[in-house]
Design an enzyme around this catalytic site. Structure first.
Site, PDB file in Angstrom:
ATOM      1  N   GLY A  65      -3.034   1.639   1.175  1.00 32.09           N
ATOM      2  CA  GLY A  65      -3.932   1.919   2.305  1.00 32.09           C
ATOM      3  C   GLY A  65      -5.212   2.567   1.819  1.00 32.09           C
ATOM      4  N   GLU A  99       7.888   0.428   3.430  1.00 33.24           N
ATOM      5  CA  GLU A  99       6.982   1.565   3.614  1.00 33.24           C
ATOM      6  C   GLU A  99       7.661   2.631   4.464  1.00 33.24           C
ATOM      7  OE1 GLU A  99       2.562   0.485   3.338  1.00 33.24           O
ATOM      8  OE2 GLU A  99       3.209  -0.100   5.326  1.00 33.24           O
ATOM      9  N   SER A 119       1.062   6.180   0.417  1.00 37.29           N
ATOM     10  CA  SER A 119       0.410   7.151  -0.463  1.00 37.29           C
ATOM     11  C   SER A 119       0.379   6.730  -1.934  1.00 37.29           C
ATOM     12  CB  SER A 119       1.049   8.541  -0.295  1.00 37.29           C
ATOM     13  OG  SER A 119       0.872   8.973   1.039  1.00 37.29           O
ATOM     14  N   HIS A 133       3.475  -3.778  10.492  1.00 38.04           N
ATOM     15  CA  HIS A 133       3.055  -2.470   9.959  1.00 38.04           C
ATOM     16  C   HIS A 133       3.452  -1.363  10.932  1.00 38.04           C
ATOM     17  CE1 HIS A 133       0.600   0.843   8.569  1.00 38.04           C
ATOM     18  NE2 HIS A 133       0.584   0.226   7.404  1.00 38.04           N
ATOM     19  N   GLY A 159       0.005   7.676   4.645  1.00 35.88           N
ATOM     20  CA  GLY A 159      -1.062   8.623   4.987  1.00 35.88           C
ATOM     21  C   GLY A 159      -0.669  10.047   4.632  1.00 35.88           C
ATOM     22  N   LYS A 206      -7.124  -1.148   6.832  1.00 30.36           N
ATOM     23  CA  LYS A 206      -7.003  -0.561   8.181  1.00 30.36           C
ATOM     24  C   LYS A 206      -8.360  -0.663   8.896  1.00 30.36           C
ATOM     25  CE  LYS A 206      -3.181   2.143   6.557  1.00 30.36           C
ATOM     26  NZ  LYS A 206      -2.305   3.287   6.702  1.00 30.36           N
TER      27      LYS A 206
END
Ligand code: PGA
Length: 261
Positions: free
Chosen positions: A234, A167, A213, A97, A173, A12
């Protein structure tokens, strides 16, 4: 030997400086070189791609980009084209994404990005996932549509360069990943939706990753019980030593050394 697990690190908008990026890329590359069953793709921000590409051939390690323009070239301020990325040594691009979808990307725009990437010879990590889960199960139809529409430009000769990343947006996150049993159900569904679009053989061959996650504690368990081909990571991908522990745990699957939660 069965095909290797694929772990993709989506950095990211991290880290803050090129020096930090060099360290993360180098560490990831060195660990990848020691792996036997796992391939690693690091996806730095565009600006740090040249500093992350190694001059020497790196075993089990490739560089990906987090996005790519849907246009070939020309007057598109701020955009980065697929051929440019290829010329830097990039092998993969992430497309679709959820953070880009939230910023305005539609399935049609994503399908153009994917089309350009494939034309340039890149492999594509195509992301799909529902924003919310409803009792009615509406997320199944939603994901099927995302797959059909985002991959609308993929010709038969290029579909082997598509990797699907499931995802669920609510798990990105977040504190916890999706439960492995649910991941298994979704990975089967995603393969089936791919088969519906491209034929049964393609559905059997396509790799499906899980993202949301993932960390060094849950990574191996997600692969084993979620029965996915790899992970899209991530936060943990820029967190050393967490990422190196994650890679070791994945590589240890089936050897009695896998670290599971
Ligand atoms: P996360 O992000 O691992 O930090 O949840 C995953 C992703 O957005 O690809």
């Amino acid at each position: 030997m069965p095909s290797k697990y694929l772990v993709v690190g989506n950095w990211k908008m991290h880290p803050a400086t090129v020096d930090e990026a060099k360290v993360i890329a180098k560490k990831s590359r060195l660990i990848a070189g020691k792996l036997v069953r796992t391939e690693v793709v690091a996806c730095p921000p565009f600006a740090f791609i040249p500093a992350s590409v190694s001059r020497t051939q790196a075993e089990n390690f490739s560089i990906g980009a987090q996005s790519v323009s849907g246009d070939e070239g020309g007057a598109h301020t701020g955009e980065v084209g697929a051929a440019m990325l290829k010329s830097l040594g990039v092998s993969y691009v992430i497309a679709g994404h959820s953070e880009q979808r939230a910023a305005g990307d539609t399935d049609e725009m994503i399908s153009r990005r994917i089309g350009r990437a494939l034309d340039a010879g890149l492999s594509v990590i195509a992301c799909v996932g529902e924003k919310v889960r409803e009792e009615s199960g509406s997320h199944f139809a939603f994901i099927k549509e995302q797959i059909k529409n985002s991959l609308a430009n993929v010709s038969e000769d290029k579909r082997s360069r598509i990797i699907l990343a499931y995802e669920p947006v609510w798990a990105i996150g977040a504190q916890d990943a999706m439960a492995p049993e649910q991941i298994y159900e979704m990975s089967l569904f995603v393969k089936k939706a791919f088969a519906d679009a491209f034929g049964p053989e393609a559905g059997l061959k396509v790799k499906v990753l899980y993202g949301g996650s993932v960390n060094f504690r849950n990574a191996a368990d997600i692969i084993v019980r979620g029965k996915v081909d790899g992970l899209l990571v991530g936060r943990e991908s820029v967190n050393m030593p967490g990422f190196s522990e994650l890679l070791k745990a994945v590589d240890g699957i089936g050897t009695g050394q896998a670290q599971t939660a």
